[in-house]
Write an enzyme that holds these catalytic residues in place. Structure first.
Site, mmCIF file in Angstrom:
data_model
loop_
_atom_site.group_PDB
_atom_site.id
_atom_site.type_symbol
_atom_site.label_atom_id
_atom_site.label_comp_id
_atom_site.label_asym_id
_atom_site.label_seq_id
_atom_site.Cartn_x
_atom_site.Cartn_y
_atom_site.Cartn_z
ATOM 1 N N ASP A 289 -2.042 8.486 -6.537
ATOM 2 C CA ASP A 289 -1.979 8.356 -5.088
ATOM 3 C C ASP A 289 -3.000 7.280 -4.713
ATOM 4 O O ASP A 289 -3.748 6.778 -5.566
ATOM 5 C CB ASP A 289 -2.236 9.698 -4.382
HETATM 6 C C1 BGC Z 1 -0.384 9.358 0.533
HETATM 7 C C2 BGC Z 1 0.899 9.228 -0.232
HETATM 8 C C3 BGC Z 1 1.554 7.928 0.088
HETATM 9 C C4 BGC Z 1 0.597 6.800 -0.233
HETATM 10 C C5 BGC Z 1 1.164 5.426 0.013
HETATM 11 C C6 BGC Z 1 -1.263 8.134 0.364
HETATM 12 O O1 BGC Z 1 -2.361 8.156 1.205
HETATM 13 O O2 BGC Z 1 -1.060 10.513 0.119
HETATM 14 O O3 BGC Z 1 1.729 10.314 0.046
HETATM 15 O O4 BGC Z 1 2.741 7.787 -0.625
HETATM 16 O O5 BGC Z 1 -0.551 6.944 0.568
HETATM 17 O O6 BGC Z 1 1.276 5.140 1.344
#
Ligand code: BGC
Length: 755
Positions: A289
């Site tokens: 993530d």
């Molecule tokens: C979130 C994810 C997301 C990623 C990309 C993160 O902060 O937890 O769910 O896909 O950002 O935007």
């Protein structure tokens, strides 16, 4: 982004044509492996590490990152993937640099958060789950994939399959609620919708199942917080939707931000290598993530970038999103002998395989076709599905005296539509933070059909006189500022109060410590309540909220969630009875915050409470233990009766299929759709089992007066649980079966499982 302003249209066209011929070599599963190996053999260490690096674009969903000149990084092979780029032309330019200027011409893969639609915005995922309509959910994701792929995205960071029992957590809106069975069916439907049956097709995108794992159990409902749970809970509640998505062929998985039993998910070898790749035999690619590799240092579980790189790679994670940790640490980790070349190669293989399976090597511009782009986005027919989805997601919680629907010839004449969400033009209202494809901050009020916009004409057509009065939500507003709306309500025969949350109240890092209607809206309701007018409360929400006063005093309550572009039309459809509501809660609605976590599939305890105040039982002095509305609950304008529950035998041998049937009759005077639910309880296993567990459901259409026999078939697997020997196993003994229209009001029967 000025650096991208070069004459690109012609260039893009030439490149599209030339690459589709130069690279037009059909990708087959058989030849992917040999092509990966041939390419891998040519790559330098830096190029390999570059493939594991994903860099953000013009949208940020996390902590700030330093973005060096993207094009020169792409040219030197330092970037394998980009995320959150909205600009179509820029994607063409970046792809061109990757395939024609970088040494090996490895195409980029573009990722994006397509959470509830890409350009056409559908209801939030939690709302979609309330439809319990897997065909509909699949169609939604199919459209989202059509649009996203036509805009150059290859990969969506969806589905989010985190089960959660805590409405304080802002991301409860992104999941399918509290139940692992429903969550699993939704997970499969989403993966199928996004990926279709050919990842390389021009109109599909790869799914990324997230957040692996446990994220929904964040302590105190605070985002990114600690998660600590038993092995049973992990295997029975958290993991099933992930496994369902893996089995449905989800191309990728994403790590979670949280620690799970002390170990940050990105470096959790048990989760990624042992369970996901080992036990489940899943072969895809795992992305971190946003900077979650780097955050292992902040968690206090890694010393520096080198240590974090060693731990995350060794756990089985492959690609580094937005953190640059691998860029800074992986080479040194190899040089110091803490990871092997073979480990790095394995991660790179997974990334390359992923790109091959998307068809990007055969034609890097296959998702970057201007004509398809222009023809595909926001097709009018997508709106129809958005309208249907929004209406089917809405859940009718109360309808005392059959106040709804509002139809021609009603005894009421004048209707006052009031409330802060009667006609709001607030940023992302009726949607959510996750409508990134629209452009982060640009709220385009022309796109959303607001409640009053559609409801007023629809009601007028039926002969009502309608006024619309908004209510200010400013912290400084007082009773006096509500006076126009209150006067309108006073003049009317019936009031529709549109209350709830802003679109920006939900999503990542949007957690709350109170579940009351925010910004003094309880006050608005109680003032209206004093007028003693029949009132319909329409709730725009992204999570279960607490509204006990309304439960006691307002005759009709409709949960509309955040319905997306077709908000007003869908609301008008439901309130006027054009659509008979059929949604059911995928998550329990508590009476108070103090009851949280509250969920239907709880253990019985040794002292279950029968009634409030009963001493020496498990309860509260000041509240019942029961929720405001149970899991699976939702009313209709018609009524269904359940009768004749039959279990085909009283004893079953292990391995036999248990057959449970029930007759459902529409005893009202109009057609409707009912979601028939089947639950079981294992009465005496080797460990205590939940009081109910959902094992099946069927959504059926019934004409007025029509009956249907619905049959559920339960296998030994359905009756098994994760036991103390860390295995799925069914125990012989007695089971209860419950069938009904929600988790509380059920018919029940019993059978025995024998060896
Ligand atoms: C979130 C994810 C997301 C990623 C990309 C993160 O902060 O937890 O769910 O896909 O950002 O935007």
């Amino acid at each position: 982004m000025n650096k991208f302003r070069i004459p690109i249209t012609l260039l893009a066209l030439c490149l599209t044509l030339s690459f589709s011929t130069v690279f037009a070599q059909k990708t087959s599963v058989q030849n992917i492996e040999s092509r990966v190996e041939t390419l891998l053999a040519k790559m330098t260490l830096d190029e390999k590490i570059g493939q594991l690096n994903q860099v953000p674009g013009d949208i940020s969903t996390g902590t700030d990152v330093k973005k060096d000149d993207l094009l020169s990084q792409i040219r030197t092979g330092k970037i394998g993937s980009l995320l959150s780029h909205t600009n179509f032309q820029n994607k063409i330019i970046m792809q061109r640099v990757a395939v024609s200027e970088a040494r090996l011409g490895i195409p980029l893969v573009f990722g994006f958060d397509v959470i509830h639609g890409y350009k056409t915005i559908f209801p939030i995922p939690l709302a979609q789950a309330a439809s319990w309509d897997m065909g509909l959910i699949e169609r939604i994701e199919r459209i989202a994939a059509e649009e996203a792929s036509a805009d150059g995205q290859n990969w969506t960071f969806s589905p989010m399959v985190d089960v959660s029992r805590d409405p304080r957590w802002g991301r409860v809106m992104e999941g399918a609620g509290e139940d692992p069975y429903l969550g699993s069916r939704v997970a499969e439907a989403r993966v199928r919708g996004f990926q279709g049956d050919d990842l390389a097709a021009k109109n599909t995108v790869a799914a990324c199942t997230k957040h692996f794992a446990g994220y929904g159990f964040t302590e105190a409902g605070r985002d990114y917080n600690t998660v600590d749970m038993s092995d049973q809970r992990l295997h029975e509640i958290v993991l099933p939707p992930f496994q369902a998505a893996a089995d449905a062929g989800s191309a990728t998985f994403m790590n979670a931000f949280n620690t799970l039993n002390g170990v940050p998910a990105s470096m959790n070898k048990n989760l990624i290598t042992n369970i996901l790749r080992g036990e489940w035999g899943w072969k895809g690619m795992v992305v971190s993530d946003w900077n979650s590799f780097g955050e292992t240092i902040v968690h206090g579980a890694a010393e520096d970038d080198i240590d974090a790189s060693v731990k995350c790679l060794s756990a089985g994670s492959d690609m580094d999103m937005a953190g640059g940790t691998f860029q800074r640490g992986l080479k040194k980790a190899l040089e110091s002998g803490r990871v092997t070349q073979a480990q790095i190669d394995e991660a790179v293989r997974r990334v390359l395989r992923f790109k091959f399976s998307l068809g990007l090597f055969d034609d890097p511009f296959r998702y970057l076709n201007q004509k398809r782009h222009d023809e595909t986005l926001e097709k009018p027919e997508y709106r129809q599905v958005a309208r249907e989805a929004a209406a089917k997601s809405m859940v009718l919680l109360k309808n005392d005296g059959g106040l709804l629907p509002l139809t021609e010839g009603s005894r009421f004449k004048k209707i006052a539509i009031i409330g802060p969400y009667a006609d709001s033009k607030g940023d992302k209202d009726y949607m959510s933070f996750w409508t990134l494809g629209l452009g982060m901050r640009a709220y385009d009020s022309t796109k959303v059909v607001r409640p009053a916009q559609a409801l007023k004409p629809a009601l007028e057509k039926l002969g009502f006189e309608v006024t619309v009065t908004e209510i200010c939500l400013d912290a400084t507003c007082t009773e006096k500022d509500y006076s126009t709306a209150i006067n309108a309500a006073r003049e009317a025969d019936i009031v529709i109060a549109c209350v709830g949350e802003r679109g920006l109240d939900c999503g990542e890092s949007r957690c709350v410590a109170s579940l009351e209607l925010p910004r003094k809206q309880d006050l608005i309701l109680s003032i209206v309540g004093r007028l003693s007018k029949p009132t319909v409360m329409v709730l725009f929400n992204s999570r279960p909220l607490v509204f006990e006063w309304a439960n006691q005093n307002i005759p009709a309550i409709l949960v509309a969630w955040q319905p997306g572009f077709e908000t007003g039309n869908a609301l008008a459809d439901v309130l006027t009875g054009k659509v008979n509501p059929s949604g059911k809660l995928p998550v329990t609605f508590p009476r108070s915050l103090g009851q949280v976590p509250i969920y239907y599939n709880q253990l019985n305890t040794g002292r279950p409470q029968q009634q409030q105040g009963q001493m020496w039982t498990s309860g509260y002095l000041d509240s019942p233990t029961s929720p405001a509305y149970p899991f699976g609950f939702g009313l209709s304008y018609t009524k269904y009766s359940y009768s004749d529950l039959k279990i085909s035998k009283s004893q079953y041998k292990m391995g036999e299929t248990v057959e449970v049937s029930v007759t459902v009759t529409n005893v009202g005077d109009q057609a409707g759709e009912e979601i028939v639910q089947c639950y079981t309880r294992d009465l005496a296993a080797d460990i205590a089992r939940p009081v109910k567990e959902l094992k099946g459901f069927e959504k059926i259409k019934l004409a007025a007066g029509e009956s249907r026999v619905v049959t559920f078939r339960l296998s030994e697997k359905d009756l098994s649980y994760w036991n103390n020997e860390l295995k799925w196993k069914a125990d012989p003994g007695k089971f209860k079966v419950f069938v009904g229209g929600n988790s509380r009001d059920v018919k029940e029967g019993e059978f025995e499982l024998v060896r």
